[in-house]
Design an enzyme around this catalytic site. Structure first.
Site, PDB file in Angstrom:
ATOM      1  N   ASP A 176      23.157  87.266  40.712  1.00 46.89           N
ATOM      2  CA  ASP A 176      23.088  87.861  39.507  1.00 46.89           C
ATOM      3  C   ASP A 176      21.921  87.324  38.507  1.00 46.89           C
ATOM      4  O   ASP A 176      22.169  86.113  38.427  1.00 46.89           O
ATOM      5  CB  ASP A 176      24.184  88.160  38.986  1.00 46.89           C
ATOM      6  CG  ASP A 176      24.220  89.228  37.952  1.00 46.89           C
ATOM      7  OD1 ASP A 176      23.438  89.238  36.982  1.00 46.89           O
ATOM      8  OD2 ASP A 176      25.147  90.119  37.726  1.00 46.89           O
ATOM      9  N   THR A 222      23.523  94.939  35.439  1.00 42.26           N
ATOM     10  CA  THR A 222      24.382  94.738  36.757  1.00 42.26           C
ATOM     11  C   THR A 222      24.758  95.611  37.407  1.00 42.26           C
ATOM     12  O   THR A 222      24.329  96.036  38.564  1.00 42.26           O
ATOM     13  CB  THR A 222      25.498  93.655  36.230  1.00 42.26           C
ATOM     14  OG1 THR A 222      25.068  92.687  35.764  1.00 42.26           O
ATOM     15  CG2 THR A 222      26.191  93.122  37.792  1.00 42.26           C
ATOM     16  N   ASN A 260      27.163  99.337  32.668  1.00 35.05           N
ATOM     17  CA  ASN A 260      28.216  98.429  32.993  1.00 35.05           C
ATOM     18  C   ASN A 260      29.694  98.914  32.321  1.00 35.05           C
ATOM     19  O   ASN A 260      30.570  98.629  32.788  1.00 35.05           O
ATOM     20  CB  ASN A 260      28.102  97.039  32.483  1.00 35.05           C
ATOM     21  CG  ASN A 260      26.905  96.191  33.454  1.00 35.05           C
ATOM     22  OD1 ASN A 260      26.733  96.800  34.461  1.00 35.05           O
ATOM     23  ND2 ASN A 260      26.629  95.162  32.730  1.00 35.05           N
ATOM     24  N   ASP A 305      23.114  84.458  36.436  1.00 34.99           N
ATOM     25  CA  ASP A 305      23.237  85.357  34.896  1.00 34.99           C
ATOM     26  C   ASP A 305      24.080  84.933  33.879  1.00 34.99           C
ATOM     27  O   ASP A 305      23.809  84.832  32.733  1.00 34.99           O
ATOM     28  CB  ASP A 305      23.832  86.751  35.734  1.00 34.99           C
ATOM     29  CG  ASP A 305      24.104  87.724  34.477  1.00 34.99           C
ATOM     30  OD1 ASP A 305      22.835  87.959  34.159  1.00 34.99           O
ATOM     31  OD2 ASP A 305      25.120  88.080  33.779  1.00 34.99           O
ATOM     32  N   HIS A 364      18.508  91.815  38.121  1.00 36.48           N
ATOM     33  CA  HIS A 364      17.378  91.977  37.095  1.00 36.48           C
ATOM     34  C   HIS A 364      17.217  90.357  36.810  1.00 36.48           C
ATOM     35  O   HIS A 364      17.720  89.420  37.477  1.00 36.48           O
ATOM     36  CB  HIS A 364      18.217  92.440  35.737  1.00 36.48           C
ATOM     37  CG  HIS A 364      19.456  91.879  35.633  1.00 36.48           C
ATOM     38  ND1 HIS A 364      19.734  90.593  34.999  1.00 36.48           N
ATOM     39  CD2 HIS A 364      20.876  92.265  35.752  1.00 36.48           C
ATOM     40  CE1 HIS A 364      20.831  90.396  35.067  1.00 36.48           C
ATOM     41  NE2 HIS A 364      21.624  91.431  35.295  1.00 36.48           N
ATOM     42  N   HIS A 409      19.263  90.703  29.199  1.00 36.56           N
ATOM     43  CA  HIS A 409      18.582  91.620  29.945  1.00 36.56           C
ATOM     44  C   HIS A 409      18.900  92.919  29.799  1.00 36.56           C
ATOM     45  O   HIS A 409      19.517  93.218  28.747  1.00 36.56           O
ATOM     46  CB  HIS A 409      18.562  90.934  31.643  1.00 36.56           C
ATOM     47  CG  HIS A 409      20.213  91.140  31.820  1.00 36.56           C
ATOM     48  ND1 HIS A 409      21.030  92.410  32.134  1.00 36.56           N
ATOM     49  CD2 HIS A 409      21.109  90.051  31.811  1.00 36.56           C
ATOM     50  CE1 HIS A 409      21.945  91.918  32.479  1.00 36.56           C
ATOM     51  NE2 HIS A 409      22.233  90.748  32.099  1.00 36.56           N
TER      52      HIS A 409
END
Ligand SMILES: *[C@@H]1O[C@H](CO)[C@@H](O)[C@H](O)[C@H]1NC(C)=O
Ligand SMILES: *[C@@H]1O[C@H](CO)[C@@H](O)[C@H](O)[C@H]1NC(C)=O
Ligand SMILES: *[C@@H]1O[C@H](CO)[C@@H](O)[C@H](O)[C@H]1NC(C)=O
Ligand SMILES: *[C@@H]1O[C@H](CO)[C@@H](O)[C@H](O)[C@H]1NC(C)=O
Length: 567
Positions: free
Chosen positions: A51, A87, A108, A212, A260, A367
């Site tokens: 991630d 995500t 999300n 992430d 991402h 992000h």
């Protein structure tokens, strides 16, 4: 006479080519069957997401294992995720090949505008109707077509789709520490040692919550982020070692990518933050439901009759805030048409976040920005028996990963927004001649019959062509050059190997090999300038071919090539 024979047999061979039900096609973009299966021998596939692994995270950190993976396989310069770059939506695009407005997992956060209820990422996983909104993830498609699928921690794993779940799965516990390397290795041992080896699964998706978490907390330019990238790199090494130790290296394709990237949030007291409550004329009483404070995007459902007022108030109110009516979202973002999207969509420029009443989020990295921003692009690596070696390819969108995976697994994809043509250049052009279990016996019998006839025809063609060739080459060197150059697409690197290796075709074809041989080479792999060179064969190589005949590629060209022998 010889010539006539040749022409006749050549036509026979071509007829067989057409008759053989090679299932591969040339799909266009948006074709519902982009990436129809064709691989005769199915290898296993492991899809891994780290991630938030930005495309350039390996540039300021030593990553020996990722580097080695690049040498052994394919590396993309970067890939472009779908918008919204967060995500759940982005992972579901990997699993379905659909843009977010088409698969419906738009955020999300799950929400209900009537009840005002919101569920955070973890709890949304158990809301089946949120995920099962018309697009089937690849696990279900694979299972429906007789394969065995598994998923560990991948977003969407917990949900039921049209009554079916991924059969082998593990969902992380409620409060899970996503960065524990010991846990990572336990999970890898389970996926490779038990799922792939013992349970013989064909496909597994495996998710890691880093880098992430660290990117959010410390920012993408922090030493902490560099440290977690080292941990990812060690993990990549561990994954490949574990696969090797279980004897899977030659049967397992591995794709590693992410959802991402990450960028630094501009929030050091010197930038003008976006806080809606401070915008003159903006009134929360005009809003029925809001999705704010989740980073750079927000969505608003104004109360009845208030849409135009709210829109006009927010529009142009901050130099780094962009406000769209849902239907006017830029088409390239593919984030417009789904009924779950609220009427007003707010987008901040890179580095900014959208706050409601006052700032409540203090991430250093964020992000969710426009997928054109370089900081939002993830990495992409692939290695395994079906991938070329040491190849760097240009960027592509992650919607195209799904048709690639379906192709590797030999399954028919669902309707999707990707195209296999985008990634086909990564694949080894020659089909694996190994065996695999046959799932379609009728088809195979038919292929078998066609194969025997085809093989006989082809042997005759070769013999005849050989004599003809011999004659011609005595007559004129130019003809020799033309003949060979026209008919041979030989991968430069493998030229000597294919000329010197024992001719594969002198062995009788199996049920599986002849359909491959009978498939026109353009459908196997269109020669591309960087990897294929239509070689003019030198006199010495010619003699070598004459003696040893024949690389499968040469054989295919002769049998069915588009540049078929004109007579
Ligand atoms: C939202 O809640 C209302 C009231 O309980 C319900 O009727 C509606 O179906 C829900 N919508 C969604 C998308 O769950
Ligand atoms: C997707 O969800 C929306 C609302 O949440 C609903 O109106 C729509 O019918 C769903 N579509 C499918 C195919 O499930
Ligand atoms: C990491 O995971 C292992 C195995 O689950 C556990 O024993 C260990 O305590 C964890 N480490 C930390 C720092 O939480
Ligand atoms: C604030 O952040 C901006 C952008 O990162 C940077 O250019 C500037 O130097 C920072 N100012 C301070 C006082 O740290």
């Amino acid at each position: 006479m010889l010539l006539l024979n040749l022409v006749f047999l050549f036509q026979l061979a071509q007829t067989l080519c057409l008759a053989a039900p090679h299932r591969d096609t040339f799909p266009g973009v948006n074709s519902p069957h982009s990436g129809s299966p064709s691989r005769s021998s199915r290898n296993k596939l492991l899809l891994i997401s780290f991630d938030g692994f930005r495309w350039d995270y390996d540039r300021d950190v030593d990553t020996p294992h990722l580097d080695r993976m690049g040498q052994d396989g394919v590396k993309a310069a970067y890939v472009t995720p779908p918008y919204l770059t967060i995500t759940s939506p982005s992972h579901f695009t990997l699993l379905t090949g659909r843009y977010i407005e088409n698969h419906g997992v738009i955020h999300n956060i799950w929400f209900n505008t009537t009840t005002q209820e919101k569920k955070q990422y973890y709890m949304t996983q158990f809301v089946d109707s949120y995920w099962d909104n018309g697009s089937l993830p690849i696990w279900i498609t694979a299972q429906r077509q007789g394969l065995k699928a598994g998923s560990l921690h991948f977003p969407g794993t917990a949900a039921t789709y049209k009554g079916e779940r991924v059969k082998v799965s593990e969902v992380e516990p409620r409060f899970y520490e996503y960065n524990n390397e010991t846990d990572w290795r336990i999970n890898i041992d389970m996926v490779i040692g038990q799922w792939f080896s013992d349970k013989d699964l064909d496909f597994v998706s495996l998710y890691f919550g880093e880098p992430d978490g660290t990117g959010h907390k410390y920012g993408p330019d922090s030493p902490e982020r560099r440290e977690i990238v080292r941990q990812v790199d060690r993990t990549v090494g561990y994954i490949r070692d574990t696969a090797r130790n279980h004897g899977l290296s030659e049967r397992l394709n591995i794709i590693i990518t992410a959802d991402h990237g990450m960028t630094t949030v501009l929030r050091n007291g010197t930038v003008d933050e976006i806080i809606l409550s401070k915008i003159p004329g903006f009134d929360f009483r005009d809003i029925k439901f809001q999705l704010l404070d989740y980073g750079p995007t927000g969505m608003l459902l104004p109360r009845e009759g208030m849409l135009e007022k709210v829109y006009q108030t927010l529009r142009g109110s901050h130099p780094h805030l962009h406000v769209y009516k849902k239907e006017n979202m830029p088409g390239r973002l593919h984030y417009s048409s789904h009924p779950r999207l609220l009427p007003l969509i707010l987008i901040a420029d890179q580095g900014y976040v959208i706050n409601g009443l006052f700032p409540v989020q203090f991430h250093n990295g964020e992000h969710g920005y426009d997928n054109q921003e370089m900081d939002m692009k993830p990495f992409f690596r692939a290695v395994g028996p079906d991938f070329k070696k040491n190849l760097v390819v240009g960027p592509f969108e992650t919607v195209h990963v799904y048709p690639l995976m379906c192709h590797l697994l030999g399954i028919t994809p669902e309707v999707n927004d990707g195209s296999l043509e985008v990634t086909r250049q990564m694949l080894e052009p020659i089909e694996d001649l190994g065996s695999s279990d046959d799932r379609d016996i009728k088809k195979d019998v038919f292929i078998g019959l066609a194969s025997v006839a085809g093989f006989l025809a082809v042997v005759f063609v070769v013999t005849t062509a050989y004599s003809l060739f011999k004659r011609n080459s005595r007559r004129s060197d130019v003809t020799k050059e033309e003949l060979t150059a026209e008919k041979c697409y030989i991968k430069d690197k493998e030229l000597s190997r294919s000329l010197l290796s024992p001719p594969a075709l002198l062995a009788p074809p199996t049920l599986r090999t002849l359909p491959i041989l009978l498939t026109p080479p353009t459908l196997l792999a269109p020669p591309t300038p960087d990897t294929y060179i239509p070689k003019k064969i030198s006199g010495r190589q010619c003699r070598s071919i004459k003696k040893q005949i024949l690389s499968p590629e040469w054989f295919i060209s002769l049998c069915c090539g588009p540049q078929a022998h004109k007579d």
